[in-house]
Design an enzyme around this catalytic site. Structure first.
Site, PDB file in Angstrom:
ATOM      1  N   LYS A  82       0.820  -1.211   0.000  1.00 26.87           N
ATOM      2  CA  LYS A  82       0.000   0.000   0.000  1.00 26.87           C
ATOM      3  C   LYS A  82       0.860   1.270   0.000  1.00 26.87           C
ATOM      4  O   LYS A  82       0.625   2.183  -0.798  1.00 26.87           O
ATOM      5  CB  LYS A  82      -0.927  -0.008   1.219  1.00 26.87           C
ATOM      6  CG  LYS A  82      -1.774   1.243   1.378  1.00 26.87           C
ATOM      7  CD  LYS A  82      -2.858   1.043   2.407  1.00 26.87           C
ATOM      8  CE  LYS A  82      -2.313   0.707   3.763  1.00 26.87           C
ATOM      9  NZ  LYS A  82      -1.530   1.815   4.361  1.00 26.87           N
ATOM     10  N   THR A  83       1.860   1.319   0.894  1.00 28.32           N
ATOM     11  CA  THR A  83       2.727   2.499   0.966  1.00 28.32           C
ATOM     12  C   THR A  83       3.512   2.671  -0.332  1.00 28.32           C
ATOM     13  O   THR A  83       3.690   3.790  -0.830  1.00 28.32           O
ATOM     14  CB  THR A  83       3.693   2.388   2.164  1.00 28.32           C
ATOM     15  OG1 THR A  83       2.942   2.212   3.365  1.00 28.32           O
ATOM     16  CG2 THR A  83       4.548   3.640   2.291  1.00 28.32           C
ATOM     17  N   ASP A 274      -4.693   7.925   2.760  1.00 25.98           N
ATOM     18  CA  ASP A 274      -4.292   6.595   3.207  1.00 25.98           C
ATOM     19  C   ASP A 274      -5.243   6.107   4.308  1.00 25.98           C
ATOM     20  O   ASP A 274      -5.843   6.917   5.020  1.00 25.98           O
ATOM     21  CB  ASP A 274      -2.858   6.682   3.742  1.00 25.98           C
ATOM     22  CG  ASP A 274      -2.248   5.322   4.016  1.00 25.98           C
ATOM     23  OD1 ASP A 274      -2.810   4.308   3.573  1.00 25.98           O
ATOM     24  OD2 ASP A 274      -1.181   5.283   4.662  1.00 25.98           O
ATOM     25  N   GLU A 275      -5.365   4.784   4.444  1.00 22.32           N
ATOM     26  CA  GLU A 275      -6.188   4.165   5.500  1.00 22.32           C
ATOM     27  C   GLU A 275      -7.598   4.769   5.526  1.00 22.32           C
ATOM     28  O   GLU A 275      -8.110   5.161   6.578  1.00 22.32           O
ATOM     29  CB  GLU A 275      -5.515   4.337   6.874  1.00 22.32           C
ATOM     30  CG  GLU A 275      -4.100   3.810   6.952  1.00 22.32           C
ATOM     31  CD  GLU A 275      -4.004   2.292   7.010  1.00 22.32           C
ATOM     32  OE1 GLU A 275      -5.021   1.619   6.751  1.00 22.32           O
ATOM     33  OE2 GLU A 275      -2.914   1.781   7.291  1.00 22.32           O
ATOM     34  N   GLN A 305      -9.523  -4.070   7.672  1.00 17.63           N
ATOM     35  CA  GLN A 305      -8.616  -3.604   8.716  1.00 17.63           C
ATOM     36  C   GLN A 305      -9.153  -2.366   9.432  1.00 17.63           C
ATOM     37  O   GLN A 305      -8.391  -1.605  10.034  1.00 17.63           O
ATOM     38  CB  GLN A 305      -7.235  -3.304   8.119  1.00 17.63           C
ATOM     39  CG  GLN A 305      -6.539  -4.536   7.562  1.00 17.63           C
ATOM     40  CD  GLN A 305      -5.152  -4.218   7.053  1.00 17.63           C
ATOM     41  OE1 GLN A 305      -4.223  -3.987   7.824  1.00 17.63           O
ATOM     42  NE2 GLN A 305      -4.996  -4.214   5.738  1.00 17.63           N
ATOM     43  N   ARG A 655       0.286  -9.229  10.935  1.00 21.93           N
ATOM     44  CA  ARG A 655       1.534  -8.522  11.281  1.00 21.93           C
ATOM     45  C   ARG A 655       2.735  -9.459  11.124  1.00 21.93           C
ATOM     46  O   ARG A 655       3.872  -9.003  11.055  1.00 21.93           O
ATOM     47  CB  ARG A 655       1.505  -8.015  12.733  1.00 21.93           C
ATOM     48  CG  ARG A 655       0.442  -6.988  13.112  1.00 21.93           C
ATOM     49  CD  ARG A 655       0.334  -5.866  12.144  1.00 21.93           C
ATOM     50  NE  ARG A 655      -0.677  -6.134  11.123  1.00 21.93           N
ATOM     51  CZ  ARG A 655      -0.792  -5.490   9.985  1.00 21.93           C
ATOM     52  NH1 ARG A 655       0.087  -4.558   9.671  1.00 21.93           N
ATOM     53  NH2 ARG A 655      -1.746  -5.782   9.115  1.00 21.93           N
TER      54      ARG A 655
END
Length: 711
Positions: A82-83, A274-275, A305, A655
């Site tokens: 994503k980043t 983002d997010e 998420q 994670r």
């Protein structure tokens, strides 16, 4: 009117003086004759730099990077890059000739925005880091919602009657204001918890409900309404904002002052968020207002998420994106680069049980890896011993200590783990534990700085007016506040003259001279100012006299903390005219728990699952996987909250990169009671083929078939 089609060129990028002069006169002629310039972008031709932008991206990521016009929604699963996608998209926009300053990228953490800046600089071959804080017109604006809004408020807040040197109050400051108001209104704090009142006010603000339009429906709400109105009045009187105000007041300004909104719409043609699944109502309104004119909004996130409902994040914002923008392009990033196939299978099977989600199928080219270890323990001490023994075994196999992260649902679970780590000599770091900036000695020094930066800050003034003791009592403090002067330094001087030579007058005169002296030094280096404050108020002597017999931190520990504060402040020394103090206080106000995690430290990391969002570790331990703890007992009767808990489990599992170890206890002593719980239902939702179960529970799996028993 004639139209000239011209390349958009910046004078500071023209190498030769003669060419710059020619450009200058061309612009003068254009201005004099009223010629309108229809600008065309300079597009970077195919070549090494453009190849670098697409290097390492898969087809879906490239599709997301190239879709630069109109609304775009990217559903990005955990570990799907994503980043990288966000970073390369900003670089691609700039390579296509989009002005860097017309790009706004809103990230969820400071860490993410810093990482993006560094990556963009490398992609474009720029050795200078494109920091948004430098004020350079050649930089994209990047930051969290709060940092971006703070930047806007410093310029625009005067339209709401505030001064732009406002203070930002932390949780303790806000609580102090609420308690004082409750005292004034004679509201019993035993009947109405001040923290609960403050939480309700925060929720109202986030949902853009203000004192004038709040309609209380029960007795508690009526009490809150009476406090809320006075709370806002007090904040404004002190020229102070709480954390919610940073976003809320920008929304208010944009709605009440269309010209200011248009200024920022014209400034930021391209908006990246983002997010997106974690946006709250006020954040959603802010983004919607900014995107309304140009509609170049790029929202990236993962509904699976969305775990911050307790902070008023609204999953509907991402689920309804296509309703808000019917012409939106939707792209799915489903390839996971982080985890093994077994870890991913465990995560996928758990989240598949949620009804309210965007269907997606994560996949990976990584190996199957080791199976997910599920371990039953007797109690929390046995569980902690198991975690440490497993770490010892893994370090013997070549893992490093900082490869390990231990996740838990609630902070209370960390005690047994800490004791075990200490007894076995494992260095560790707790994320979200005792905060450095909440220590008394740090808050004292910061309060001096805050009063110098904003002399109307009653909360900070109240903290330091008699520290070290000067013989000034609470009644004298109230007299200072009631002088009617907004500048408390000046008010102290006024009252000192009236008090004459009596004890309080001498103390007031001493305080007034100190603060005036400090104020005169604020234009120099920040670290010099801090050292000067510590020396002039004899703060080390004060610590010695106050804590030499204390059983808590030693005097030397507290002095070392102040030295650490100087280390943090040093990077702001180059800023002059008080800017260093302002930037330093802003940075602290916006600091997040995840920002304090140092990748280079050789320590085991302990944190709640909520704090782990956006992070990854080679080895992850998830402890306390018991029904009533994870999922939490508060969520058991509400299907929506169970789905949130399941999303939280999904985040925890994903994670892990190489190894995932999950434990639960038959008996748990927590918060003063002993609990006997079944294993978490989420364990029963994981696929048997991906698990290595070490348990004495007779019916963890059905013996008749491969169906998992659901508790």
């Amino acid at each position: 009117m004639p139209v000239v089609r011209a390349l958009r060129v910046r004078e500071d990028r023209v190498r030769f003086p003669a060419a710059r002069q020619l450009l200058f006169w061309a612009r003068r002629i254009v201005a004099i004759h009223g010629i309108r310039i229809a600008e065309t972008r300079f597009r970077l031709p195919p070549g090494p730099q453009m190849d670098k932008i697409f290097q390492g991206l898969n087809n879906k990521q490239i599709e997301a990077v190239r879709a630069i016009e109109g609304p775009v929604l990217v559903i990005s699963g955990p570990g799907s890059g994503k980043t990288r996608c966000l970073t390369h998209r900003v670089a691609y926009l700039m390579a296509q000739g989009v002005k860097p300053e017309s790009i706004l990228a809103i990230t969820f953490t400071n860490k993410a925005s810093n990482e993006m800046r560094e990556r963009i600089a490398k992609l474009l071959g720029n050795t200078k880091n494109p920091s948004t804080n430098s004020g350079s017109s050649a930089s994209p604006t990047m930051g969290t919602f709060h940092s971006v809004c703070l930047r806007i408020l410093r310029k625009e807040i005067s339209v709401l009657g505030y001064s732009n040197n406002f203070s930002i109050f932390d949780d303790d400051d806000q609580l102090g204001v609420v308690k004082r108001i409750m005292g004034d209104l004679e509201i019993d704090p035993k009947k109405f918890n001040p923290r609960a009142v403050l939480a309700k006010i925060s929720r109202l603000k986030t949902n853009l409900v203000f004192p004038e339009n709040f309609e209380p429906k029960d007795f508690f709400s009526k009490v809150v309404a009476s406090i809320y109105s006075k709370y806002q009045t007090e904040l404004k009187k002190m020229n102070g904002l709480d954390f919610d105000d940073l976003i809320v007041l920008v929304v208010v300004i944009f709605k009440e002052h269309p010209r200011i909104l248009e200024k920022y719409q014209n400034a930021w043609h391209y908006l990246l968020v983002d997010e997106y699944q974690d946006t709250s109502h006020d954040q959603y309104q802010l983004v919607t207002l900014l995107a309304r004119k140009n509609r170049n909004i790029f929202a990236i996130g993962d509904d699976a998420q969305s775990i911050y409902a307790f902070r008023d994040a609204d999953i509907k914002n991402i689920l309804n994106f296509q309703k808000d923008y019917p012409d939106a392009k939707v792209i799915f990033l489903e390839q996971n680069y982080r985890s093994t196939k077994n870890i991913l299978a465990a995560a996928q099977n758990v989240i598949a049980n949620n009804q309210n989600q965007v269907p997606k199928e994560l996949w990976t080219e990584n190996d199957h890896g080791e199976k997910v270890l599920i371990r039953e323990t007797l109690n929390e001490r046995d569980e902690a011993d198991f975690v440490i023994e497993t770490m010892e075994d893994l370090t013997a196999r070549g893992y490093k200590i900082n490869d390990f992260a231990v996740l838990y649902r609630t902070h209370a679970q960390s005690r047994a783990l800490e004791e075990a780590l200490i007894s076995r000599g494992f260095p560790y770091q707790i994320v979200g534990g005792i905060k450095f900036y909440e220590r008394k000695e740090i808050k004292d020094i910061l309060s001096y700085l805050k009063v110098i930066a904003n002399p109307s800050d009653i909360v900070s003034f109240e903290r330091i007016y008699n520290i070290p003791p000067r013989g000034i009592g609470p009644s004298t403090l109230q007299k200072i506040i009631k002088t009617g002067e907004t500048n408390l330094i000046s008010a102290t001087g006024t009252l000192a003259k009236e008090a004459g030579g009596i004890k309080q007058g001498i103390g007031l005169e001493q305080l007034h001279k100190l603060l005036k002296d400090f104020d005169s030094k604020k234009k120099g280096k920040l670290t010099d100012l801090i050292r000067y404050i510590v020396r002039k108020v004899s703060y080390e002597d004060y610590l010695e006299s106050t804590y030499k017999k204390s059983g808590s931190d030693t005097v030397q520990d507290r002095i070392e903390n102040i030295k650490e504060l100087l280390t943090v402040a040093k990077k702001h020394d180059p800023l002059k005219n008080g800017e260093g103090t302002a930037k330093f206080l802003e940075e602290i106000a916006l600091l997040q728990d995840a920002d304090k995690l140092k990748d280079t430290e050789n320590r085991v990391v302990l944190m709640t699952v909520h704090s782990s969002k956006g992070l990854e570790f080679p080895v992850v331990f998830i402890t306390g996987m018991e029904e009533g703890l994870f999922p939490h007992s508060r969520s058991l009767i509400d299907p929506k909250e169970i789905e949130e808990e399941r999303r939280l489990c999904y985040v925890a599992v994903t994670r892990a990169k190489k190894k995932l170890i999950v434990s639960y206890a038959k008996y748990r002593h927590i918060l003063g009671s002993t609990e006997v719980n079944l294993p978490s239902r989420f364990l029963g939702e994981m696929p048997e083929h991906a698990l290595d179960v070490k348990t004495s529970m007779a019916n963890f799996y059905s013996n008749d078939d491969d169906e998992i028993i659901r508790y």
